[in-house]
Scaffold this motif. Structure first.
Motif, short mmCIF file in Angstrom:
data_model
loop_
_atom_site.label_atom_id
_atom_site.label_comp_id
_atom_site.label_asym_id
_atom_site.label_seq_id
_atom_site.Cartn_x
_atom_site.Cartn_y
_atom_site.Cartn_z
N CYS A 155 0.85 -1.19 0.00
CA CYS A 155 0.00 0.00 0.00
C CYS A 155 0.89 1.24 0.00
N ASN A 156 0.28 2.41 -0.13
CA ASN A 156 0.97 3.71 -0.05
C ASN A 156 2.00 3.94 -1.14
N ILE A 157 1.93 3.18 -2.23
CA ILE A 157 2.91 3.36 -3.31
C ILE A 157 2.80 4.75 -3.93
N GLU A 158 1.62 5.34 -3.87
CA GLU A 158 1.43 6.68 -4.45
C GLU A 158 2.28 7.73 -3.75
N GLN A 159 2.79 7.42 -2.56
CA GLN A 159 3.64 8.36 -1.84
C GLN A 159 5.08 8.38 -2.35
N ILE A 160 5.42 7.40 -3.17
CA ILE A 160 6.76 7.34 -3.76
C ILE A 160 6.81 8.34 -4.93
N THR A 161 7.85 9.17 -4.95
CA THR A 161 7.96 10.17 -6.00
C THR A 161 9.13 9.90 -6.96
N LYS A 162 9.95 8.93 -6.65
CA LYS A 162 11.10 8.61 -7.48
C LYS A 162 10.83 7.33 -8.29
N PRO A 163 11.45 7.20 -9.47
CA PRO A 163 11.26 5.98 -10.26
C PRO A 163 11.97 4.77 -9.68
N LYS A 164 12.91 5.03 -8.75
CA LYS A 164 13.69 3.94 -8.17
C LYS A 164 13.90 4.21 -6.69
N VAL A 165 13.75 3.17 -5.88
CA VAL A 165 13.90 3.30 -4.43
C VAL A 165 14.71 2.12 -3.90
N THR A 166 15.12 2.23 -2.65
CA THR A 166 15.65 1.06 -1.96
C THR A 166 14.48 0.37 -1.27
N LEU A 167 14.28 -0.88 -1.59
CA LEU A 167 13.16 -1.66 -1.04
C LEU A 167 13.67 -2.52 0.12
N VAL A 168 13.01 -2.41 1.26
CA VAL A 168 13.32 -3.23 2.42
C VAL A 168 12.08 -4.06 2.74
N ALA A 169 12.18 -5.37 2.65
CA ALA A 169 11.04 -6.25 2.87
C ALA A 169 11.43 -7.32 3.88
N LEU A 170 10.93 -7.19 5.11
CA LEU A 170 11.36 -8.05 6.21
C LEU A 170 10.21 -8.89 6.74
N PRO A 171 10.19 -10.19 6.38
CA PRO A 171 9.14 -11.07 6.89
C PRO A 171 9.43 -11.51 8.32
N LEU A 172 8.39 -11.83 9.06
CA LEU A 172 8.60 -12.47 10.35
C LEU A 172 9.41 -13.75 10.14
N LYS A 173 10.37 -13.98 10.99
CA LYS A 173 11.24 -15.15 10.83
C LYS A 173 10.59 -16.37 11.47
N VAL A 174 9.62 -16.93 10.75
CA VAL A 174 8.86 -18.07 11.23
C VAL A 174 9.57 -19.35 10.80
N GLU A 175 10.04 -20.11 11.75
CA GLU A 175 10.75 -21.34 11.41
C GLU A 175 9.83 -22.31 10.68
N SER A 188 4.88 -9.16 6.62
CA SER A 188 6.17 -8.48 6.47
C SER A 188 6.04 -6.98 6.64
N ARG A 189 7.07 -6.37 7.17
CA ARG A 189 7.16 -4.91 7.19
C ARG A 189 7.95 -4.51 5.96
N VAL A 190 7.35 -3.69 5.12
CA VAL A 190 7.97 -3.33 3.84
C VAL A 190 8.10 -1.81 3.77
N LEU A 191 9.31 -1.35 3.47
CA LEU A 191 9.61 0.08 3.38
C LEU A 191 10.25 0.40 2.05
N ALA A 192 9.97 1.61 1.56
CA ALA A 192 10.67 2.14 0.40
C ALA A 192 11.46 3.36 0.86
N ILE A 193 12.74 3.43 0.49
CA ILE A 193 13.60 4.55 0.88
C ILE A 193 13.98 5.33 -0.36
N GLU A 194 13.57 6.59 -0.39
CA GLU A 194 13.95 7.48 -1.48
C GLU A 194 15.21 8.25 -1.11
N LYS A 195 16.18 8.26 -1.98
CA LYS A 195 17.40 9.00 -1.72
C LYS A 195 17.29 10.40 -2.29
#
Length: 212
Positions: free
Chosen positions: A178-198, A205-212
């Protein structure tokens, strides 16, 4: 984090979601602290799939290499997509010549705006077979989509086929963004961290986009 913008692409988990139950376990007035018991379907909200989900191989969510969970990602705007329409290679033509193996792809369909309606699950735009193969051939690291699935969840043959193609070609699948419309750059650093379920077949997952 100077000169960086961080966008949270994660849906909040709550009791309105199918497969989710959040119950009070402790109360500060009685027990000295507040705590809850969480019952979570492994593919609730924003989540990552593991190959075990479709038994493509035995890799589980906790076995995904951590270095795969952070990558550069192209954001592809296809908000003109129609309900139930197949997403094809042509939809990604703007990034095709610049894409580098190991990068990720985020598909901006605007579909998260339909959360809470039947269309969110039943009319989602789907990854075509040709695109699934292309993503694998291009060695896409993570494919991130807004709908709850990359394929028609009401068509077991299709949903199995698309997941199988992507997973066999080692493309990590993240669904429910969700919230992809808040991204203003064509390229971002994507961080996608799933719960470490054995032994997990997938996990919220907690997913973040980082714009530089």
């Amino acid at each position: 984090m100077t000169n960086k913008k961080i966008i949270d692409l994660t849906l909040p988990i709550n009791n309105l979601m199918s497969g989710v139950s959040i119950e009070s376990a402790k109360k500060i007035a009685v027990d000295g602290w507040n705590a809850t018991t969480l019952h979570l379907y492994s593919h609730s909200g924003t989540h990552m799939d593991a190959p075990l989900h479709f038994e493509v191989n035995e890799q589980t969510i906790d076995q995904l290499p951590p270095e795969r969970l952070i990558s550069e990602a192209w954001v592809v705007d296809i908000r003109n997509i129609q309900p139930k329409e197949e997403i094809k290679i042509s939809h990604l033509e703007k990034i095709a010549s610049d894409f580098v193996a190991g990068e990720s792809v985020i598909l901006h369909t605007g579909w998260s705006k339909k959360i809470g309606t039947p269309a969110y699950r039943d009319e989602l735009p789907r990854i075509s077979e040709e695109l699934a193969n292309w993503l694998g051939e291009k060695k896409v690291n993570i494919l991130g989509v807004e709908p709850p699935s990359v394929a028609d969840v009401n068509n077991i043959k299709e949903v199995t086929n698309i997941h199988n193609i992507l997973m066999k070609k080692d493309v990590i699948i993240v669904e429910g963004l969700c919230n992809i419309e808040q991204i203003t750059k064509p390229k971002v650093t994507l961080v996608a961290l799933p719960l470490k379920v054995e032994g997990g077949d997938g996990a919220p997952s907690r997913v973040l986009a980082i714009e530089k």
